[in-house]
Enzyme design. Structure first.
Site, PDB file in Angstrom:
ATOM      1  N   ASP A  95     -21.505 -10.912 -28.787  1.00 32.43           N
ATOM      2  CA  ASP A  95     -21.732 -11.991 -29.745  1.00 32.43           C
ATOM      3  C   ASP A  95     -22.420 -11.381 -30.964  1.00 32.43           C
ATOM      4  OD1 ASP A  95     -24.343 -11.717 -29.040  1.00 32.43           O
ATOM      5  OD2 ASP A  95     -24.557 -13.654 -28.077  1.00 32.43           O
ATOM      6  N   ASP A 269     -18.349 -18.183 -21.467  1.00 31.71           N
ATOM      7  CA  ASP A 269     -19.438 -17.305 -21.022  1.00 31.71           C
ATOM      8  C   ASP A 269     -20.713 -18.117 -20.866  1.00 31.71           C
ATOM      9  OD1 ASP A 269     -21.735 -16.536 -23.264  1.00 31.71           O
ATOM     10  OD2 ASP A 269     -19.956 -17.488 -24.085  1.00 31.71           O
ATOM     11  N   CYS A 307     -17.572 -19.077   0.905  1.00 29.57           N
ATOM     12  CA  CYS A 307     -17.608 -17.940  -0.019  1.00 29.57           C
ATOM     13  C   CYS A 307     -17.478 -16.621   0.743  1.00 29.57           C
ATOM     14  CB  CYS A 307     -18.914 -17.963  -0.808  1.00 29.57           C
ATOM     15  SG  CYS A 307     -19.069 -16.601  -1.974  1.00 29.57           S
ATOM     16  N   CYS A 312     -22.865 -13.722   1.116  1.00 35.06           N
ATOM     17  CA  CYS A 312     -22.478 -14.718   2.126  1.00 35.06           C
ATOM     18  C   CYS A 312     -21.928 -14.068   3.400  1.00 35.06           C
ATOM     19  CB  CYS A 312     -21.460 -15.698   1.539  1.00 35.06           C
ATOM     20  SG  CYS A 312     -22.218 -16.797   0.310  1.00 35.06           S
ATOM     21  N   HIS A 338     -23.788 -13.677  -5.624  1.00 30.76           N
ATOM     22  CA  HIS A 338     -23.111 -14.872  -5.108  1.00 30.76           C
ATOM     23  C   HIS A 338     -22.700 -15.825  -6.243  1.00 30.76           C
ATOM     24  CE1 HIS A 338     -22.117 -18.525  -3.040  1.00 30.76           C
ATOM     25  NE2 HIS A 338     -22.968 -19.142  -3.843  1.00 30.76           N
TER      26      HIS A 338
END
Length: 375
Positions: A95, A269, A307, A312, A338
């Site tokens: 950016d 984003d 997941c 996980c 995660h």
């Protein structure tokens, strides 16, 4: 000269106009719609590049303002650019630094030339202009650079928003002229105009005349009600060129990602997945789980049974809660892994649903219900 970043539309959802496509860049292809994790200071907080690849991060974001202040342009140049410096061989988007500079409030002064501001690190006086921003982004070597824009606070008057938007257009042209590496770095223009539709239309039309390789919607998702966000998004997105990438800045909650895809956005984003990880929160298929809460002290199930991420597969809510309560870095790392995987998995599903022309129907309704957005 052909731009270094191009867009290929593979399929348009018959229900919604959602787009399934590919963004081609010098560092590889990006399957879209895509969620892009944010690595503000040249790192996605607490994660290695190998871990980012494991969670299927196709592209990451970095921040011109922060890298401009530290380590600075010279070190960035000497290191051979950010890809080499941080050991990441996939695409990078930077950016422009505009949003950070404008969020400094009283610590900055805006003129036509650029922005004078006080560094948040040591209070020293600094100056960023469209040319300086692009010069820094050229040193960083990102595949996609963003034009230096002026961000309006929410709410803002019509007059203020119009002046600000018109300056953003003038600055966008200066950015385009300042790019020293068009052969391997492309600039996206940023559509501004606050919550005024006629200004959004004017901004889009004027930026299209400048013929950027891609376009972004800036200045929404800044604290306004969801209805206003969706209204401006659905109004602006169709005005953007069909043959170029469409990027919605600063969006990362699951509902906003789905709404963005429905509106025909290709890229989003947000710092959300890593920021809430540091607060002990996980995104799961059944909604947010604040794992630091006492409820999970004896919960020996994974963060999200649906997941397949490293966290996980190997750890329980009880263990991760223990790590967070004990201020152990591993807790933040596991939650970050995660949360990013949850959002990249979500976008994998979104891409499949677009191909099947089913994004708006059962998929969104079922996801919202399960996540807890709707009863």
């Amino acid at each position: 000269m052909k731009p270094s970043v191009t867009y290929e539309l593979l399929h348009e959802c018959k229900q919604t106009g959602a787009r399934r496509g590919v963004v081609h860049t010098p560092h590889g292809d990006i399957q879209t719609p895509v969620f892009m994790p944010v690595g503000t200071q040249g790192t996605v907080k607490s994660m290695t590049p190998e871990e980012l690849k494991e969670v299927n991060a196709q592209i990451i974001l970095s921040n011109t303002y922060h890298l401009f202040l530290r380590p600075g342009k010279e070190i960035m140049k000497e290191s051979g650019g950010l890809h080499k410096f941080m050991h990441w061989d996939r695409p990078i988007l930077t950016d422009s630094g505009g949003f950070q500079v404008f969020s400094l409030g009283k610590l900055r002064t805006i003129t036509e030339e650029g922005v004078t501001f006080q560094s948040h690190l040591d209070g020293s006086k600094k100056f960023l202009s469209p040319e300086k921003s692009i010069e820094m982004q050229n040193a960083i070597g990102s595949d996609i650079m963003m034009a230096f824009d002026e961000c309006c606070p929410y709410p803002s008057t019509y007059e203020y928003t119009k002046k600000s938007m018109e300056r953003t257009t003038r600055w966008a042209e200066r950015c385009k002229n300042a790019n020293q590496r068009p052969e391997d770095q492309s600039i996206f223009g940023i559509i501004q105009g606050g919550f005024y539709k006629d200004l959004r239309k004017q901004s889009t039309e004027e930026l299209i005349k400048l013929d950027f390789p891609g376009y972004a919607i800036g200045g929404i998702s800044v604290g306004e009600p969801k209805e206003e966000f969706i209204d401006i998004l659905k109004y602006t997105a169709p005005l953007m060129p069909k043959d170029k990438p469409r990027y919605l800045m600063g969006v990362g909650t699951p509902d906003y990602l789905i709404e963005a895809a429905i509106a025909g956005i290709d890229m989003c984003d947000c710092v959300l997945p890593t920021r809430i990880a540091r607060n002990g929160t996980a995104l799961t298929s059944r909604g947010k789980v604040v794992v630091r809460n006492g409820t999970y002290e004896r919960d020996f199930s994974p963060l999200d049974p649906e997941c397949d991420c490293y966290a996980c597969r190997n750890y329980t809510r009880a263990y991760i809660r223990h790590l967070i309560k004990a201020n152990e870095i591993l807790g933040i790392r596991l939650l970050s892994i995660h949360n990013i995987k949850f959002l990249t998995n979500l976008m994998d599903k979104v891409r499949i649903e677009i191909e099947n022309d089913n994004l708006l129907g059962t998929f969104r309704d079922e996801f919202y219900k399960k996540y807890g957005y709707t009863k």
